[in-house]
Structures are given as C-alpha cells and as structure tokens.
Design a protein around this motif. Structure first.
Motif, PDB file in Angstrom:
ATOM      1  N   SER B 160       0.962  -1.214   0.212  1.00 34.63           N
ATOM      2  CA  SER B 160      -0.184  -0.556   0.516  1.00 34.63           C
ATOM      3  C   SER B 160       1.110   1.369   0.164  1.00 34.63           C
ATOM      4  N   ASP B 161       0.480   2.415  -0.974  1.00 32.96           N
ATOM      5  CA  ASP B 161       1.233   3.786  -0.833  1.00 32.96           C
ATOM      6  C   ASP B 161       2.089   3.965   0.832  1.00 32.96           C
ATOM      7  N   THR B 162       3.090   4.517   0.724  1.00 30.96           N
ATOM      8  CA  THR B 162       3.977   5.300   1.996  1.00 30.96           C
ATOM      9  C   THR B 162       4.230   3.811   2.792  1.00 30.96           C
ATOM     10  N   PHE B 163       4.023   2.206   2.330  1.00 34.08           N
ATOM     11  CA  PHE B 163       4.590   1.705   3.313  1.00 34.08           C
ATOM     12  C   PHE B 163       6.126   0.657   3.224  1.00 34.08           C
ATOM     13  N   LYS B 164       6.305   1.512   2.151  1.00 34.71           N
ATOM     14  CA  LYS B 164       7.826   1.635   2.377  1.00 34.71           C
ATOM     15  C   LYS B 164       8.610   2.365   2.102  1.00 34.71           C
ATOM     16  N   PRO B 165       9.038   3.157   3.549  1.00 36.12           N
ATOM     17  CA  PRO B 165       9.949   4.084   3.323  1.00 36.12           C
ATOM     18  C   PRO B 165      11.263   4.179   3.018  1.00 36.12           C
ATOM     19  N   MET B 166      12.206   4.485   2.689  1.00 37.37           N
ATOM     20  CA  MET B 166      13.640   4.032   2.125  1.00 37.37           C
ATOM     21  C   MET B 166      14.262   5.488   2.067  1.00 37.37           C
ATOM     22  N   GLY B 167      15.416   5.157   3.005  1.00 37.56           N
ATOM     23  CA  GLY B 167      16.481   6.791   3.156  1.00 37.56           C
ATOM     24  C   GLY B 167      17.425   6.637   4.406  1.00 37.56           C
ATOM     25  N   PRO B 168      17.689   7.881   4.915  1.00 33.16           N
ATOM     26  CA  PRO B 168      17.254   8.859   4.403  1.00 33.16           C
ATOM     27  C   PRO B 168      18.660   9.012   2.965  1.00 33.16           C
ATOM     28  N   TRP B 169      19.520   8.446   2.417  1.00 33.81           N
ATOM     29  CA  TRP B 169      20.881   8.701   1.530  1.00 33.81           C
ATOM     30  C   TRP B 169      21.320   6.957   1.648  1.00 33.81           C
ATOM     31  N   ILE B 170      22.059   7.327   0.479  1.00 32.21           N
ATOM     32  CA  ILE B 170      22.670   5.820  -0.036  1.00 32.21           C
ATOM     33  C   ILE B 170      23.999   6.432   0.281  1.00 32.21           C
ATOM     34  N   GLU B 171      25.072   5.081   1.265  1.00 33.33           N
ATOM     35  CA  GLU B 171      26.119   5.642   2.046  1.00 33.33           C
ATOM     36  C   GLU B 171      26.654   5.128   1.414  1.00 33.33           C
ATOM     37  N   THR B 172      28.033   5.049   0.501  1.00 34.96           N
ATOM     38  CA  THR B 172      28.751   4.230  -0.304  1.00 34.96           C
ATOM     39  C   THR B 172      30.516   3.347   0.051  1.00 34.96           C
ATOM     40  N   ASP B 173      30.195   4.065   1.952  1.00 32.87           N
ATOM     41  CA  ASP B 173      32.060   3.743   1.921  1.00 32.87           C
ATOM     42  C   ASP B 173      31.501   3.298   3.918  1.00 32.87           C
ATOM     43  N   ALA B 174      30.385   2.199   3.945  1.00 27.92           N
ATOM     44  CA  ALA B 174      30.585   2.049   4.999  1.00 27.92           C
ATOM     45  C   ALA B 174      29.811  -0.103   4.801  1.00 27.92           C
ATOM     46  N   ASP B 175      30.934  -0.151   6.556  1.00 29.08           N
ATOM     47  CA  ASP B 175      30.816  -1.255   6.375  1.00 29.08           C
ATOM     48  C   ASP B 175      29.853  -2.415   6.986  1.00 29.08           C
ATOM     49  N   ALA B 176      28.195  -2.167   6.221  1.00 29.97           N
ATOM     50  CA  ALA B 176      27.213  -2.243   6.469  1.00 29.97           C
ATOM     51  C   ALA B 176      26.355  -3.463   7.806  1.00 29.97           C
ATOM     52  N   LEU B 177      27.562  -4.463   7.215  1.00 29.83           N
ATOM     53  CA  LEU B 177      26.999  -5.201   8.154  1.00 29.83           C
ATOM     54  C   LEU B 177      27.698  -5.686   9.019  1.00 29.83           C
ATOM     55  N   ALA B 178      28.893  -4.885   9.571  1.00 34.90           N
ATOM     56  CA  ALA B 178      29.552  -5.110  11.013  1.00 34.90           C
ATOM     57  C   ALA B 178      28.513  -4.710  11.821  1.00 34.90           C
ATOM     58  N   GLY B 179      28.032  -3.921  12.379  1.00 36.37           N
ATOM     59  CA  GLY B 179      27.450  -3.238  13.182  1.00 36.37           C
ATOM     60  C   GLY B 179      26.304  -3.410  13.918  1.00 36.37           C
ATOM     61  N   THR B 180      24.961  -2.773  13.768  1.00 36.43           N
ATOM     62  CA  THR B 180      23.476  -2.874  14.922  1.00 36.43           C
ATOM     63  C   THR B 180      22.596  -2.133  14.059  1.00 36.43           C
ATOM     64  N   THR B 181      21.408  -2.784  13.985  1.00 34.41           N
ATOM     65  CA  THR B 181      20.208  -2.142  13.351  1.00 34.41           C
ATOM     66  C   THR B 181      19.780  -2.314  15.035  1.00 34.41           C
ATOM     67  N   THR B 182      18.774  -1.169  14.859  1.00 31.72           N
ATOM     68  CA  THR B 182      18.246  -0.759  15.911  1.00 31.72           C
ATOM     69  C   THR B 182      17.191  -0.430  15.524  1.00 31.72           C
ATOM     70  N   LEU B 183      15.529  -0.267  16.394  1.00 30.80           N
ATOM     71  CA  LEU B 183      14.534   0.179  15.968  1.00 30.80           C
ATOM     72  C   LEU B 183      14.212   1.102  17.248  1.00 30.80           C
ATOM     73  N   ARG B 184      13.340   1.968  16.746  1.00 27.74           N
ATOM     74  CA  ARG B 184      12.882   2.945  18.032  1.00 27.74           C
ATOM     75  C   ARG B 184      11.434   3.592  17.734  1.00 27.74           C
ATOM     76  N   VAL B 185      10.823   3.686  18.853  1.00 31.07           N
ATOM     77  CA  VAL B 185       9.608   4.157  18.999  1.00 31.07           C
ATOM     78  C   VAL B 185       9.237   4.977  19.663  1.00 31.07           C
ATOM     79  N   ASN B 186       9.157   6.270  19.290  1.00 25.04           N
ATOM     80  CA  ASN B 186       8.745   7.566  20.342  1.00 25.04           C
ATOM     81  C   ASN B 186      10.114   7.372  20.797  1.00 25.04           C
ATOM     82  N   GLY B 187      11.947   7.361  20.489  1.00 24.50           N
ATOM     83  CA  GLY B 187      12.419   7.821  21.337  1.00 24.50           C
ATOM     84  C   GLY B 187      13.025   6.396  21.716  1.00 24.50           C
ATOM     85  N   ALA B 188      11.795   5.275  21.921  1.00 24.61           N
ATOM     86  CA  ALA B 188      12.200   4.601  23.218  1.00 24.61           C
ATOM     87  C   ALA B 188      13.064   3.361  21.793  1.00 24.61           C
ATOM     88  N   GLU B 189      14.055   2.107  22.588  1.00 23.58           N
ATOM     89  CA  GLU B 189      14.285   1.363  22.282  1.00 23.58           C
ATOM     90  C   GLU B 189      13.915  -0.167  21.539  1.00 23.58           C
TER      91      GLU B 189
END
Lengths: 258, 258
Positions: B160-189
C-alpha cells in the motif's frame, strides 16, 4: 494509434507505428500534455522492437479465466487480487525467449492481454479506470513449472531474463475485450479463447488496486491466460489478440544464442 | 560518500550529502562514467527527502534472520530466494507512513538493510557481487498482518502507498554488515540486532539471483529483519543502521493527513 519503443543506435526511442514505417518520436506519448514531435522514420521491416513500456510497477493477475481455474482445480477468486512480475524479464517482439539450461519439466507460454495505464490514479471509479487506460498490448507469461512448484516465490520460474515478452506495440483504440486471443506455435493453433471471458475485467482490478495503491502512467496490468502450451527450443510462439496485433518470439536454448 | 534524492521545486534532484548541506547534482551518480556536476546547495534542515532511488526491480528477502525464523516457527531457507515489492509504496525520510483506515490488527515496522546495485550483473561471483554494490541504505518494511494473512499475495499488506520508507541516503563507504540495527518508536528502543547476523548475506543473494536474472544499476535488495514492532498513528518510528544513518517517519491515520 499504435505506439512502440525501438532500439535505434543503442538507444530506446518511442515511435508511432504506421502501415509501413515507424515514425520516431522526440519523447514518450505517456508524459506531458504536448504530443511529441516526429524526429525520424524507420521501415517496420527494419525495426528492433523493445518492450513498448518499462513499467514503474508490473502488476500481474493469476487465476482470471474460468476454464484455467477449472483446469488447475483452483478456487475462483472472490475478489480481484494482484501479484507482481519484474522488469529484468521483459523482452520485445521478435527477440528470443531463452530457456535456461537448468530448466526441466514443462516450459509454458501464457497468452495475456495487457492494460497500460496512462494517468495517476487513486480510488478510481469504474469509469475513471476505463478512462485511465492509455492502451493495450500483448504479453506472454513464460513459466518454468518445476521452478514454480519448487520455489517459495515466482522469482525465477516467471522472472528469469526473457520470460516476459511484451509487445509489439501499445494500441490506443482497440476494443480489446471484445475479440479472441489465439496462441500459435510454429504456425499451428494451440489455444483460442474469448479475451474478455474473465472472472474480473481490467476495470474491476484497477478499482480494487487503487483502493490502497496509487497507479502511475506506464504501469502495466497483465490479465492472466485461459490456456497454456509447452514450448521447446527451436519453436516460434505467437500470441494474437484481436484489435491489437501479434507478438512473436523464437525460443532458444541457453548457450545457443549470441 | 552519501547520495540522496531531494524534491526541489517539484522535481527529483540527486544530491551529495554533506555535514550541513546537500550539494545538488546535475545527474545520477549511478549512471555514466562521468561524475555529475554540483548545481546548487540546500541546507540539510530544509531538505525534502525522497526515496534515494526508484529501482528498476525492487527485490526483498523474507526470512533471513535466525531469531525471526524461530519466532515465526518457519523453516530456515536452504538457499537464497527472493520476492518483490512495488515502487508505488516507496516514501522518503521524514515523510508519513499512512495507516489505511481499513487496517485492523497488527501494523508493524521491519527494520532492514538495503543494498543498492551499481552495475549490470549476470552470473556474478561473490567478489563481483561485492564490487557491484554501489552503496547501502535503510528500509522499513511496513506490514499490515491481517491483510498479509487474508490475501493470496502481499499486494496490499506490504505494498500500500507509503508502506516502504527508504532512506535517508545511500552510503557508499559503510561496512554495513559489521554493526547494529536499532528500531525505536517515539525514542524508545524496541529492537536491536547485529545487522550481519543473516542466514544468507547480500553477496550470497546476488550470486543466486544472477544465476537466472540480470541485475541493473539502481536495483535494490532489502535484506529482511530480525525483529518487528507494532505501530500506532501518532508514533514516530526510527531505524538506525550503524555506518549508514537514521531513517525516521511519523505514522498517521488515513484521513488525518494532507
């Protein structure tokens, strides 16, 4: 009017298709209020046909013909629901369908009517859906059945490169649902069915899709097939839909094409 | 380098993201051998962020984190298999996720690493797959679970429309698999997991996909999520991936947004 896309000097160029020639256009007839200018001419016999549009979203209907549903012993859908195909699989009129060397089992053609959307649409009425169709083209939903049954999704069974021939052009004036769809292999008829004998017609799909999703100019909606047939390398498969034209593609075995 | 797409005067314009400003570019960094020119500047605080790319094909991985698979009581995939999402559903950083009025049940965020392809690729080796990644961005695979269970496909549950937020940008230099993914809602992890703790990593997916399908510059591959959480209208949801940035979107109820 018939609009096509040709490869000219390695670039994709829109064209208006006449009896003998394709008149090349300065831009897409799908965009902008101004009709594009004619910038050149290519004889139809020399045309290198591309898929007539590369859609922002590639919608595909599954079970939509009563005889197909009965044959597959599937349940008749209670409402229009839609899936997706992928642009990498698109190929044009006269370009080869390449059967992967790894494919075993049935390798099938599915002749389908394709609606090409011409406007941005959300919460369309049936009348708005009808008006939003820019034109009609022809699709052949090539399917590798063993992969279709093995895999969790249709990713390679229906979306391997060259598995989605579309064309030859977009016909803007056809009464596309009124006539017959015919499938031929090497000139012999293998299927024939009334194009409009659908559970839900394109307008019903567009009304349902746009309850939740915005459709955009260039989106395509493949309408499903009643009958299919098996293809072998060396075959030429043709789909004819009354009012639109004939989409023809040779079938080659992977490794045997340049 | 960080590349984004902004809406500037109603047009989509590529930009290179600096500390305080976005430097607008004459073209796409994904195309052509020549780097685009800088044609203007917008302060980051004033930027209207679009999805950083509109992909030719939008690939999405389903079950790809062991804890997600265990939680869903699903079988661990034996090989990389991929599905699709649809471009109409894309929206940018800071733009609203609109919860349809008709959605009941759980309405969930899925924080995902996204690989952006930079080259045309077929039958890639693992090394070629690694080199073909232009950069990394962040996706939030919003899912309406009742629709997901009701429907034959994921068409409206995930597209449905707006169900796929993507961004904010494309980072070309990251070691993307090395770190952590964090999900927060209203600032709370609400979730935190090692980004790279995948059953199959992006390179394995690209190797498998390109056995049968050609990948093209701009294609995106969403890598799945380990954890999800429920969202309510009024919430702000953030996905942070180390080395890339933070994707933040408010959640609105349909009818309550302009």
């Amino acid at each position: 009017m018939r609009y096509a896309r040709l490869s000219v000097g390695g670039r994709a160029v829109w064209g208006r298709v006449g009896e003998r020639d394709v008149h090349l256009l300065s831009g897409s007839p799908l965009e902008g209020p101004t009709a594009p200018d004619v910038i050149g001419t290519v004889p139809r016999a020399d045309a290198h046909w591309l898929p007539p549009v590369v859609p922002p979203v590639f919608y595909a209907v599954g079970m939509n013909y009563p005889r197909h549903i009965a044959h597959a012993k599937a349940a008749t859908p209670e409402r229009p629901e839609v899936g997706y195909r992928a642009n990498n699989a698109l190929t044009g009129h006269l370009s080869p369908i390449v059967k992967p060397a790894a494919v075993t089992g049935r390798f099938e053609a599915e002749p389908e009517l394709v609606a090409v959307i011409g406007r941005t649409l959300r919460r369309a009425t049936r009348a708005e859906a009808r008006e939003a169709i820019f034109g009609w083209t022809i699709g052949n939903d090539i399917s590798a059945r063993t992969w279709q049954h093995q895999d969790r999704t249709f990713w390679r069974s229906k979306n391997s490169d060259t598995f989605k021939p579309m064309g030859p052009w977009i016909e803007t004036d056809a009464d596309a649902l009124a006539g017959t769809t015919t499938l031929r292999v090497n000139g012999a008829e293998r299927a024939r069915f009334p194009t409009g004998d659908m559970v839900f017609d394109p307008y019903a799909y567009i009304v349902e899709i746009t309850k939740h999703l915005t459709m955009h100019p260039g989106d395509v909606l493949w309408m499903g097939a009643e009958s299919t047939c098996h293809l072998e390398p060396g075959d030429t498969v043709e789909v004819e839909i009354d009012g639109i034209g004939v989409l023809s593609n040779p079938v080659l075995l992977e490794g045997n094409h340049s």
